[in-house]
Design a protein around this motif. Structure first.
Motif, PDB file in Angstrom:
ATOM      1  N   PRO A 435       0.851  -1.299  -0.093  1.00 24.30           N
ATOM      2  CA  PRO A 435      -0.127  -0.166   0.170  1.00 24.30           C
ATOM      3  C   PRO A 435       0.963   1.287   0.066  1.00 24.30           C
ATOM      4  N   ASP A 436       0.310   2.336  -0.630  1.00 24.56           N
ATOM      5  CA  ASP A 436       0.840   3.659  -0.518  1.00 24.56           C
ATOM      6  C   ASP A 436       0.624   4.242   0.790  1.00 24.56           C
ATOM      7  N   VAL A 437       1.860   4.648   1.550  1.00 21.15           N
ATOM      8  CA  VAL A 437       1.336   4.976   3.125  1.00 21.15           C
ATOM      9  C   VAL A 437       2.009   6.352   3.314  1.00 21.15           C
ATOM     10  N   TRP A 438       1.331   7.319   3.994  1.00 24.96           N
ATOM     11  CA  TRP A 438       1.809   8.416   4.217  1.00 24.96           C
ATOM     12  C   TRP A 438       1.412   8.819   5.810  1.00 24.96           C
ATOM     13  N   ARG A 439       1.874   9.592   6.375  1.00 26.47           N
ATOM     14  CA  ARG A 439       1.506  10.193   7.851  1.00 26.47           C
ATOM     15  C   ARG A 439       1.486  11.614   8.185  1.00 26.47           C
ATOM     16  N   ILE A 440       0.854  11.803   9.186  1.00 27.37           N
ATOM     17  CA  ILE A 440       0.771  13.441   9.992  1.00 27.37           C
ATOM     18  C   ILE A 440       1.084  13.119  11.372  1.00 27.37           C
ATOM     19  N   HIS A 448       3.919  11.423  20.779  1.00 31.31           N
ATOM     20  CA  HIS A 448       3.797  11.782  19.514  1.00 31.31           C
ATOM     21  C   HIS A 448       2.448  11.430  19.052  1.00 31.31           C
ATOM     22  N   THR A 449       1.598  11.999  18.458  1.00 35.34           N
ATOM     23  CA  THR A 449       0.279  11.518  17.842  1.00 35.34           C
ATOM     24  C   THR A 449       0.232  11.569  16.181  1.00 35.34           C
ATOM     25  N   VAL A 450       0.581  10.241  15.995  1.00 31.73           N
ATOM     26  CA  VAL A 450       0.653   9.746  14.447  1.00 31.73           C
ATOM     27  C   VAL A 450      -0.476   9.311  13.644  1.00 31.73           C
ATOM     28  N   THR A 451      -1.087  10.170  12.849  1.00 27.66           N
ATOM     29  CA  THR A 451      -2.353   9.830  11.987  1.00 27.66           C
ATOM     30  C   THR A 451      -1.813   9.141  10.711  1.00 27.66           C
ATOM     31  N   LEU A 452      -1.989   7.969  10.566  1.00 26.79           N
ATOM     32  CA  LEU A 452      -1.587   7.009   9.553  1.00 26.79           C
ATOM     33  C   LEU A 452      -2.663   6.862   8.326  1.00 26.79           C
ATOM     34  N   PHE A 453      -2.135   7.326   7.150  1.00 27.12           N
ATOM     35  CA  PHE A 453      -2.970   6.966   5.791  1.00 27.12           C
ATOM     36  C   PHE A 453      -2.536   6.180   4.974  1.00 27.12           C
ATOM     37  N   TRP A 454      -3.401   5.491   4.429  1.00 25.01           N
ATOM     38  CA  TRP A 454      -2.861   4.358   3.042  1.00 25.01           C
ATOM     39  C   TRP A 454      -4.030   4.657   2.176  1.00 25.01           C
ATOM     40  N   LYS A 455      -3.432   4.187   0.667  1.00 26.77           N
ATOM     41  CA  LYS A 455      -4.251   4.556  -0.555  1.00 26.77           C
ATOM     42  C   LYS A 455      -4.791   2.865  -0.369  1.00 26.77           C
ATOM     43  N   PRO A 490     -13.248  -1.182   4.650  1.00 28.61           N
ATOM     44  CA  PRO A 490     -12.430  -0.326   3.899  1.00 28.61           C
ATOM     45  C   PRO A 490     -11.675   0.888   4.615  1.00 28.61           C
ATOM     46  N   ALA A 491     -11.409   0.845   5.828  1.00 25.48           N
ATOM     47  CA  ALA A 491     -10.955   1.739   6.557  1.00 25.48           C
ATOM     48  C   ALA A 491      -9.507   2.214   5.752  1.00 25.48           C
ATOM     49  N   ASN A 492      -9.293   3.514   5.846  1.00 27.39           N
ATOM     50  CA  ASN A 492      -7.820   4.120   5.233  1.00 27.39           C
ATOM     51  C   ASN A 492      -7.090   4.603   5.890  1.00 27.39           C
ATOM     52  N   SER A 493      -7.283   4.842   7.177  1.00 29.89           N
ATOM     53  CA  SER A 493      -6.438   5.607   8.191  1.00 29.89           C
ATOM     54  C   SER A 493      -6.648   5.077   9.498  1.00 29.89           C
ATOM     55  N   THR A 494      -5.521   5.555  10.218  1.00 36.38           N
ATOM     56  CA  THR A 494      -5.733   5.027  11.979  1.00 36.38           C
ATOM     57  C   THR A 494      -4.902   5.912  12.454  1.00 36.38           C
ATOM     58  N   LYS A 495      -4.912   6.032  13.865  1.00 31.90           N
ATOM     59  CA  LYS A 495      -4.243   7.208  14.549  1.00 31.90           C
ATOM     60  C   LYS A 495      -3.661   6.307  15.661  1.00 31.90           C
ATOM     61  N   LEU A 496      -2.254   6.608  15.855  1.00 34.95           N
ATOM     62  CA  LEU A 496      -1.487   6.158  16.926  1.00 34.95           C
ATOM     63  C   LEU A 496      -0.759   7.001  17.941  1.00 34.95           C
ATOM     64  N   ILE A 497      -0.799   6.815  19.071  1.00 32.01           N
ATOM     65  CA  ILE A 497      -0.299   7.564  19.974  1.00 32.01           C
ATOM     66  C   ILE A 497       1.058   6.971  20.483  1.00 32.01           C
ATOM     67  N   LEU A 498       2.109   7.436  20.227  1.00 30.38           N
ATOM     68  CA  LEU A 498       3.508   7.078  20.441  1.00 30.38           C
ATOM     69  C   LEU A 498       4.336   7.877  21.583  1.00 30.38           C
ATOM     70  N   ASP A 499       5.282   7.295  22.157  1.00 30.15           N
ATOM     71  CA  ASP A 499       6.022   8.138  23.040  1.00 30.15           C
ATOM     72  C   ASP A 499       7.423   8.493  22.165  1.00 30.15           C
ATOM     73  N   ARG A 500       7.986   9.485  23.083  1.00 29.19           N
ATOM     74  CA  ARG A 500       9.167   9.934  22.188  1.00 29.19           C
ATOM     75  C   ARG A 500      10.380   9.139  21.796  1.00 29.19           C
ATOM     76  N   CYS A 501      10.063   7.949  21.146  1.00 31.27           N
ATOM     77  CA  CYS A 501      11.029   6.941  20.726  1.00 31.27           C
ATOM     78  C   CYS A 501      10.899   7.092  19.405  1.00 31.27           C
ATOM     79  N   SER A 502      11.753   6.163  18.583  1.00 29.50           N
ATOM     80  CA  SER A 502      11.741   6.169  17.164  1.00 29.50           C
ATOM     81  C   SER A 502      10.915   4.933  16.802  1.00 29.50           C
ATOM     82  N   TYR A 503      10.043   4.955  15.968  1.00 27.08           N
ATOM     83  CA  TYR A 503       9.262   3.771  15.610  1.00 27.08           C
ATOM     84  C   TYR A 503       9.438   3.415  13.961  1.00 27.08           C
ATOM     85  N   GLN A 504       9.094   2.263  13.845  1.00 24.55           N
ATOM     86  CA  GLN A 504       8.998   1.731  12.395  1.00 24.55           C
ATOM     87  C   GLN A 504       7.733   1.208  12.257  1.00 24.55           C
ATOM     88  N   ILE A 505       6.926   1.541  11.443  1.00 26.68           N
ATOM     89  CA  ILE A 505       5.500   1.315  11.109  1.00 26.68           C
ATOM     90  C   ILE A 505       5.260   0.644   9.591  1.00 26.68           C
TER      91      ILE A 505
END
Length: 980
Positions: A435-440, A448-455, A490-505
């Protein structure tokens, strides 16, 4: 032999004599004049039919002759037609000839005559015309009847575009006749006083039921009658088009054609054209029962070539077309049947079908088409004998296809058969692309609040229905820590709440067969707080053209995301991936709307897939004029200026970048102030205009104005597309010069008055208690709780009639006030009243004995001095009692006198001379004579009855006692004596 010679000689002599006779006859130039001329009429076809014979024609002789015919109308001298008719004439033959008239025969009388000329090689030159026959008159008017008006021709049938002549015949030449074609008057040519003809050129087709023509006769204003006809105009019969014949079984020929326009007319005037099929080789003919097709039975003989003529015919004309063909070259096969699919998987399938057999060893050419997603994807040709089979490959998984087949003669191709087809669907396969993925990323305290999107995957790469997405979150600082989130399609987004560490999604799409490759994105522990200045850009019809500076270092690509500036980012968020060697792109989409502002952000992706914000851009695909004008407030209005402000006007929600404001000002002087320039409005009126180039400057001081002057203003913003909407001007009038000074004086005064009123309101209770305290309510006195009534336990306050006054206490100020009692005329001087004196009203009943209870109390409101001294109850009396004044009266009279004289004495007592002590007592009987007072203080027992309370003035005059009155004593006590 001699006999033969004689016979021969005789024959030649006879022949010679005949030749000689013929030469003599021809040499005589006998006239061959037409005789017995007869003329008949055909009103339906408007034709004259002539018949005649030729006299003096030699027996059994045939001659070529030319007949000249003349036709006159109305008069013999009015020749309207001359023509020649050539034919071969036999002896005693009756000749016929017809002439069709343009003018209906009923409209005029016609005359016909004829002459002849021998045009034969047997006759020597020169040839000459015979004499004219006599005129033959033809008249049809005699059979029309005796009506006043007639219109001709009746029910004539013509083709569209034909020229037609009509006429009317009027019996009365005095009538005025007007004629109309479909309601429109037409004008004609008068042939004689009774007849007028009308030439209608190129008549059109109006309706199947004909064209209406009528004439009306009138004399003066009186109608004499009306007559009319129907002219039937038929469509022109067309030649059949696309005439063709073919066979599908070698038993029947099926011929088809395009008949063109139907020429049928209403009222059964003309039926539809008929079609006849004629085959010239066999000589057979068949009348077709259909207008566009006809079947011809093939015989079992060896005929393979056919020559067909198709004849179309109606009442007015005939049309025909011809076709020549070989039967084996016109084979049109029936549709294939039993179309099926075998061994269908995700990418392949086998298609099978059958054809109808028509001859042995017949070879079929079949064509296969594969359709998917509404378009043809593949096409194949294959040759078969009876049954067909084809292997379909390179198919897409989970895709519905439609495959169809048609066949033709492979030896002599004529045309394809009709299609026969069937649908089938390939099986699913695992998704083939990540999937084509991007984030805010947004920063919050501690995380960190990461809003994840995918097409969604395209159908080409999904290979089936996507059921869910797996989102794997792995902490790069703690590799053993990871989370799995399953997001149903068919959801195409989700919201993740992460601490101040580096993450691979990682995001993985799943269908019923398997999972797609993972799409990886990294969230850095460092906050994305890089300050980037936003740049304004202009869009075009093709979209937005973006460019940026390349990121230093290695990058694997760039990402451009955008959204609507005024809406929630989740509702209209898009992004585009750009290659690492590209630093510009064009964002083009149908979603861009004029007047909507879009925000763009450009990120660079490092080799570790960490995004870094490079640039921000914002702009409109097409700027529009402002949608509204600011709400303007008028501040600081003076005689020479006023201030305009519109601080609350928002420039962010406008359909374009606000570049500034235009301030329009009108005045009666029509002179522009400094900084203003003249302008002309859309309605043509003139005003003054001032331009503000700073969109954040939302105030303007308009000065250099005249006092008591009338002004109008209007403020509108402007963008690159123009100004805001037109609106009405706001009116303002400057005050005079003195009004401002008056305002400076009145405002402080009003403020002070309001402040005093507020203070008075807040201290109202204190002012009331200080200036005018409340009068105690006897009903609420605490003494009532000590009284117990014997006779009436419910009695709370005694009536005046129940009160027996006991004593009057008189408190005297040291001003030397004198008190007189009316009964004794004795005055008490100031020296005698240095201390408070008390006046007692004592009961005088003779039989009364024993001590009685007595309670007194004071009302401090009426006796401030007594309140200060605290005197109440019993007061000690010195042993030396002062002189007493006794006054005998009844209690009722005392009360009445007290009430009356108290009111009168209020006006007689000077202020500050006498004070009243309000005393309330119970009846207290005294020991001894009524003329004497006890010398010892009497103990005041508890009171049993409550008596009337009153205030008695020191100048009170008591009325003299009467004989019938009850005795009571009024005793004046010196200071120190007690009272009760």
């Amino acid at each position: 032999m001699a006999l033969f010679a004689v016979f021969q000689t005789t024959f030649f002599l006879t022949l010679l004599s005949l030749r000689t006779y013929q030469s003599e006859v021809l040499a005589e130039r006998l006239p061959l004049t037409p005789v017995s001329l007869k003329v008949s009429t055909n009103s339906t076809r408007q034709s004259l039919h002539l018949q005649w014979t030729v006299h003096n024609l030699p027996y059994h002789q045939e001659l070529k002759m030319v007949f000249q015919i003349q036709i006159s109308r109305i008069e013999t001298s009015n020749v309207i037609w001359v023509g020649n008719y050539s034919t071969t004439v036999k002896w005693n033959q009756v000749l016929h000839w017809s002439w069709e008239s343009e003018l209906p025969l009923e409209c005029a009388t016609h005359f016909v005559r004829i002459k002849s000329l021998v045009d034969d090689a047997k006759f020597p030159e020169p040839n000459f015309w015979s004499n004219w026959s006599s005129w033959e008159e033809v008249s049809v008017q005699d059979s029309t009847g005796q009506d006043i008006l007639f219109v001709f021709p009746k029910d004539k049938l013509v083709e569209e575009g034909t020229n037609v002549t009509i006429c009317y015949v009027s019996r009365n030449i005095q009538n005025n006749v007007s004629c109309y074609l479909e309601g429109k008057q037409i004008h004609g040519e008068q042939l004689d006083p009774h007849v007028t003809a009308f030439n209608l050129n190129s008549v059109p087709f109006i309706r199947n039921k004909g064209t209406n023509i009528y004439c009306e006769a009138s004399q003066g204003n009186v109608s004499e009658g009306m007559k009319g006809i129907v002219l039937f105009v038929s469509k022109v019969l067309e030649e059949p088009k696309d005439f063709s014949c073919e066979t599908e079984d070698f038993k029947t020929l099926h011929c088809t054609w395009d008949p063109g326009t139907d020429t049928a007319l209403g009222w059964s005037k003309q039926p539809s054209q008929s079609y006849t099929l004629f085959e010239s080789f066999s000589g057979e003919k068949k009348l077709c029962t259909h207008k566009n097709w006809c079947n011809w039975q093939i015989t079992q003989d060896s005929q393979e070539t056919y020559n067909f003529t198709l004849i179309a015919e109606n009442y007015l004309r005939k049309r025909s077309v011809n076709i020549l063909f070989n039967l084996t070259h016109r084979v049109y096969l029936m549709n294939p049947f039993s179309v099926n699919f075998e061994n269908v998987n995700a990418t392949n399938a086998i298609m099978t079908w059958k054809v109808h057999s028509i001859r042995n060893n017949f070879t079929y050419l079949c064509q296969i088409e594969l359709h998917g997603e509404g378009k043809m994807m593949q096409q194949y040709n294959v040759s078969i004998k009876v049954n067909g089979e084809y292997f379909l490959s390179e198919l897409e998984p989970a895709t519905e296809y439609m495959a169809r087949v048609r066949c033709a003669d492979a030896s002599h191709f004529w045309k394809w058969s009709e299609w026969s087809g069937q649908n089938f669907t390939t099986l699913e396969a695992a998704p083939s692309e990540a999937p084509d993925v991007w984030r805010i990323v947004s920063l919050e305290p501690g995380n960190h609040t990461v809003t994840l999107f995918w097409k969604p995957l395209s159908k080409l790469h999904a290979n089936g229905k996507i059921l869910f997405y797996n989102v794997v979150v792995e902490n790069l600082d703690k590799p053993s820590s990871s989370e799995l989130h399953s997001i149903p399609a068919p959801a195409n987004s989700t919201k993740l709440i992460l601490d101040r560490c580096s993450y691979q999604i990682c995001v993985i799409a799943n269908n019923s067969v398997g999972a797609s490759p993972a799409s990886v994105i990294v969230i850095s522990a460092d906050p994305e707080n890089k300050e980037v200045e936003e740049e304004r850009i202009a869009g075009t019809e093709g979209g937005f053209s973006l460019s940026w500076k390349p990121q230093p270092g290695d990058v694997i690509g760039y990402v451009v995301d955008w959204c609507d500036h005024t809406q929630d980012v989740l509702g209209d968020f898009q992004w585009k991936n750009v290659g690492p060697n590209t630093t510009s792109t064009v964002i083009s989409t149908d979603a861009f709307r004029p007047g909507v502002r879009y925000d763009f952000r450009i990120y660079g992706l490092s080799t570790k897939r960490i995004a870094c914000l490079l640039e921000k851009k914002t702009g409109y695909s097409q700027e529009l004029a402002p949608s509204d004008n600011p709400h303007v407030l008028v501040d600081t209005l003076t005689s020479h200026s006023f201030t305009l402000s519109w601080k609350d006007y928002s420039t962010e929600s406008q359909p374009g970048f606000i570049q500034g404001y235009h301030v329009y000002l009108k005045s009666k002087a029509r002179q522009c102030h400094p900084r203003f320039e003249k302008a002309v409005l859309s309605d043509g009126s003139e005003c003054c205009k001032y331009k503000i180039d700073n969109p954040e400057e939302k105030a303007l001081i308009v000065d250099n104005l005249k006092p008591e002057s009338f002004y109008e203003f209007f403020i509108t913003p402007f963008t690159s597309a123009g100004e805001g909407p037109s609106a009405t001007f706001t009116k303002v009038t400057t005050p005079d010069e003195h009004s401002s000074m008056l305002i400076h004086i009145l405002l402080p005064m009003v403020f002070c008055v309001l402040l005093i009123m507020v203070m008075c309101y807040l201290k109202s209770q204190w002012i009331k208690e200080t200036c005018y305290p409340d009068i105690p309510d006897p009903y609420k006195s605490s003494i009532l709780s000590l009284i117990k009534f014997k006779e009436n336990p419910h009695l709370i306050i005694m009536n005046v009639s129940d009160c027996i006054p006991d004593a009057i206490e008189v408190v005297s100020k040291p001003e030397g006030t004198k008190i007189q009692f009316l009964g004794t005329r004795k005055s008490l001087t100031e020296t005698e009243l240095t201390k408070p004196n008390y006046l007692y009203l004592l009961p005088t009943e003779k039989n009364h004995s024993g001590p009685g209870p007595c309670i007194c109390f004071e009302n401090l409101t009426y006796n401030q001095a007594a309140s200060d001294s605290g005197s109440c109850g019993h007061v000690p009396v010195s042993p030396k009692a002062p002189s007493m004044l006794g006054l005998m009266t009844s209690p009722e009279n005392v009360l009445k006198a007290l009430e009356k004289n108290y009111m009168n004495s209020l006006g007689e007592i000077p202020a500050g001379e006498t004070s009243l002590n309000y005393v309330s007592q119970l009846a207290s009987p005294m020991f001894g004579d009524k003329d004497s007072l006890p010398t010892n203080p009497v103990e005041a027992p508890h009171c049993s009855e409550y008596k009337m309370q009153m205030a008695v003035s020191l100048r009170l005059a008591l009325p003299p006692p009467t004989e019938n009155s009850s005795l009571s004593s009024i005793t004046l006590l010196d200071p120190g004596e007690h009272y009760c």
